[in-house]
Write a protein that holds these residues in place. Structure first.
Motif, PDB file in Angstrom:
ATOM      1  N   GLN A   1       0.659  -1.171  -0.068  1.00  0.00           N
ATOM      2  CA  GLN A   1      -0.145   0.019  -0.178  1.00  0.00           C
ATOM      3  C   GLN A   1       0.937   1.478  -0.042  1.00  0.00           C
ATOM      4  O   GLN A   1       0.272   2.403  -0.252  1.00  0.00           O
ATOM      5  CB  GLN A   1      -0.727   0.236   1.353  1.00  0.00           C
ATOM      6  CG  GLN A   1      -2.261  -0.901   1.129  1.00  0.00           C
ATOM      7  CD  GLN A   1      -3.114  -0.456   2.284  1.00  0.00           C
ATOM      8  OE1 GLN A   1      -2.958  -1.192   3.338  1.00  0.00           O
ATOM      9  NE2 GLN A   1      -3.937   0.267   1.975  1.00  0.00           N
TER      10      GLN A   1
ATOM     11  N   SER B   1       3.875   4.206  -4.854  1.00  0.00           N
ATOM     12  CA  SER B   1       3.143   5.265  -5.421  1.00  0.00           C
ATOM     13  C   SER B   1       1.873   4.848  -6.065  1.00  0.00           C
ATOM     14  O   SER B   1       1.942   3.577  -6.506  1.00  0.00           O
ATOM     15  CB  SER B   1       4.115   6.094  -6.345  1.00  0.00           C
ATOM     16  OG  SER B   1       5.214   6.500  -5.900  1.00  0.00           O
ATOM     17  N   SER B   2       0.968   5.820  -6.406  1.00  0.00           N
ATOM     18  CA  SER B   2      -0.451   5.460  -7.053  1.00  0.00           C
ATOM     19  C   SER B   2      -0.776   6.418  -7.999  1.00  0.00           C
ATOM     20  O   SER B   2      -0.963   7.782  -7.373  1.00  0.00           O
ATOM     21  CB  SER B   2      -1.261   5.151  -5.752  1.00  0.00           C
ATOM     22  OG  SER B   2      -2.615   5.304  -6.290  1.00  0.00           O
ATOM     23  N   SER B   3      -1.227   6.288  -8.940  1.00  0.00           N
ATOM     24  CA  SER B   3      -1.671   7.262 -10.086  1.00  0.00           C
ATOM     25  C   SER B   3      -2.817   8.069  -9.439  1.00  0.00           C
ATOM     26  O   SER B   3      -3.701   7.652  -9.191  1.00  0.00           O
ATOM     27  CB  SER B   3      -1.892   6.694 -11.404  1.00  0.00           C
ATOM     28  OG  SER B   3      -2.267   7.352 -12.281  1.00  0.00           O
TER      29      SER B   3
ATOM     30  N   GLN C   1      -5.214   4.386  -5.729  1.00  0.00           N
ATOM     31  CA  GLN C   1      -5.190   3.198  -5.139  1.00  0.00           C
ATOM     32  C   GLN C   1      -5.769   2.082  -5.654  1.00  0.00           C
ATOM     33  O   GLN C   1      -6.748   1.482  -4.880  1.00  0.00           O
ATOM     34  CB  GLN C   1      -5.077   3.254  -3.505  1.00  0.00           C
ATOM     35  CG  GLN C   1      -4.523   4.445  -3.064  1.00  0.00           C
ATOM     36  CD  GLN C   1      -4.864   4.896  -1.559  1.00  0.00           C
ATOM     37  OE1 GLN C   1      -4.669   3.919  -0.519  1.00  0.00           O
ATOM     38  NE2 GLN C   1      -5.519   5.670  -1.312  1.00  0.00           N
TER      39      GLN C   1
ATOM     40  N   SER D   1      -5.104   1.581 -13.434  1.00  0.00           N
ATOM     41  CA  SER D   1      -5.235   0.220 -12.346  1.00  0.00           C
ATOM     42  C   SER D   1      -4.181  -0.763 -12.454  1.00  0.00           C
ATOM     43  O   SER D   1      -3.816  -1.409 -11.309  1.00  0.00           O
ATOM     44  CB  SER D   1      -6.767  -0.212 -12.458  1.00  0.00           C
ATOM     45  OG  SER D   1      -6.925  -0.637 -13.432  1.00  0.00           O
TER      46      SER D   1
ATOM     47  N   ASP E   1      -1.108   0.588 -11.100  1.00  0.00           N
ATOM     48  CA  ASP E   1      -0.973   0.688  -9.551  1.00  0.00           C
ATOM     49  C   ASP E   1      -0.683  -0.365  -8.980  1.00  0.00           C
ATOM     50  O   ASP E   1      -0.025  -0.970  -7.948  1.00  0.00           O
ATOM     51  CB  ASP E   1      -2.274   1.379  -9.085  1.00  0.00           C
ATOM     52  CG  ASP E   1      -2.222   2.778  -9.152  1.00  0.00           C
ATOM     53  OD1 ASP E   1      -1.365   3.462  -9.569  1.00  0.00           O
ATOM     54  OD2 ASP E   1      -3.284   3.389  -8.165  1.00  0.00           O
ATOM     55  N   THR E   2      -1.467  -1.553  -9.449  1.00  0.00           N
ATOM     56  CA  THR E   2      -1.463  -2.959  -8.808  1.00  0.00           C
ATOM     57  C   THR E   2      -0.239  -3.548  -9.019  1.00  0.00           C
ATOM     58  O   THR E   2       0.222  -4.136  -8.090  1.00  0.00           O
ATOM     59  CB  THR E   2      -2.601  -3.844  -9.967  1.00  0.00           C
ATOM     60  OG1 THR E   2      -3.664  -3.289  -9.830  1.00  0.00           O
ATOM     61  CG2 THR E   2      -2.660  -5.273  -9.187  1.00  0.00           C
TER      62      THR E   2
END
Ligand SMILES: Cc1cc2nc3c(=O)[nH]c(=O)nc-3n(C[C@H](O)[C@H](O)[C@H](O)COP(=O)(O)O)c2cc1C
Length: 243
Positions: free
Chosen positions: A34, A37-39, A43, A108, A111-112
């Motif tokens: 978690q 980094s996340s676009s 998340q 997605s 992110d994954t």
């Protein structure tokens, strides 16, 4: 070991000892995922731990990847997840049109993947071994049933995590000059390919298990000789994506 050294020693682990991961370690694994980094801070992923022995067996069958008779190591499924965002939009009566696009799907999946690799690096830094399992996508429709996946989700890969019972030799990567360009794209030249084929042929011949007469070019050719998982687009459309 220094983290850098640990990273360069990475090899996929496909067999684990009976030692279970503690609950504390399991929580750390998820927290490390978690922390990636996340676009746009979307998340856009979920992680599903497979604790049920029957489900694990079914998933291993789909992936054609049996591990220690279903007994050792933990199996996590990484799911690209825009369903959470659909809930937010629905609550606010907003349109979902732009949630269903290829761009959102890419976001997605990225992110994954970042979450998974953060978890992998942390796992290896504490002496665990990991192996990604793309084979879970061999039967997307069955996997959807097993995991009860709602619309706007896509299972990207699984990951086995556990204490290694054996370790393979490190596979030699492409030389830096073949992957790093300066200011422009670096094309892979015939000379680079020949030289890397020699290096990988030597690796496949000399490794201590599953020796093979092959090289990187042969592996690439084998991979793209016939189409794989041809119903991916059909599955994604059924999941509510619009291309
Ligand atoms: C997304 C992804 C999916 C993978 N799926 C599988 C798989 O289904 N079965 C398997 O044995 N290895 C799988 N692997 C592991 C790769 O084969 C492995 O990473 C690659 O050969 C390099 O070897 P190394 O990880 O030991 O350095 C996967 C790796 C990635 C990144």
């Amino acid at each position: 070991m220094e983290l850098f050294e640990t990273m360069l020693q990475h090899t996929s682990v496909r067999s684990f000892t009976q030692q279970k991961l503690s609950n504390e370690l399991k929580e750390q694994l998820i927290l490390s995922a978690q922390s990636a980094s996340s676009s746009n801070f979307l998340q856009a992923f979920s992680i599903i731990e497979i604790a049920d022995a029957k489900k694990r067996k079914m998933i291993e069958q789909i992936a054609n990847f049996p591990v220690d008779n279903g007994e050792n190591g933990s199996l996590y499924i990484f799911v690209a997840d825009l369903n959470k965002h659909a809930q937010v939009l629905a609550l606010n009566g907003d349109s979902m049109e732009h949630l269903r696009t290829m761009e959102s799907l890419v976001v997605s999946i990225v992110d994954t993947t970042l979450a998974a690799q953060s978890m992998a690096v942390y796992a290896e830094s504490v002496g665990l071994g990991i192996c990604y399992v793309g084979g879970i996508r061999n039967n997307l429709f069955q996997l959807k049933e097993i995991l009860d996946l709602p619309e706007l989700t896509y299972p990207v890969f699984g990951m086995f995590v556990g204490y290694p019972s054996e370790k393979n030799e490190v596979k030699p990567r492409l030389p830096i000059a073949s992957v790093l360009g300066t200011n422009t794209y670096q094309t892979l030249t015939p000379e680079m390919i020949r030289s890397y084929d020699e290096k990988t042929a030597a690796y496949y011949q000399a490794r201590s298990s599953n020796t093979q007469e092959t090289n990187w070019s042969e592996k690439v050719r084998q991979q793209f000789r016939y189409p794989r998982r041809i119903n991916t687009v059909e599955f994604l459309k059924k999941q509510g994506f619009v291309f």
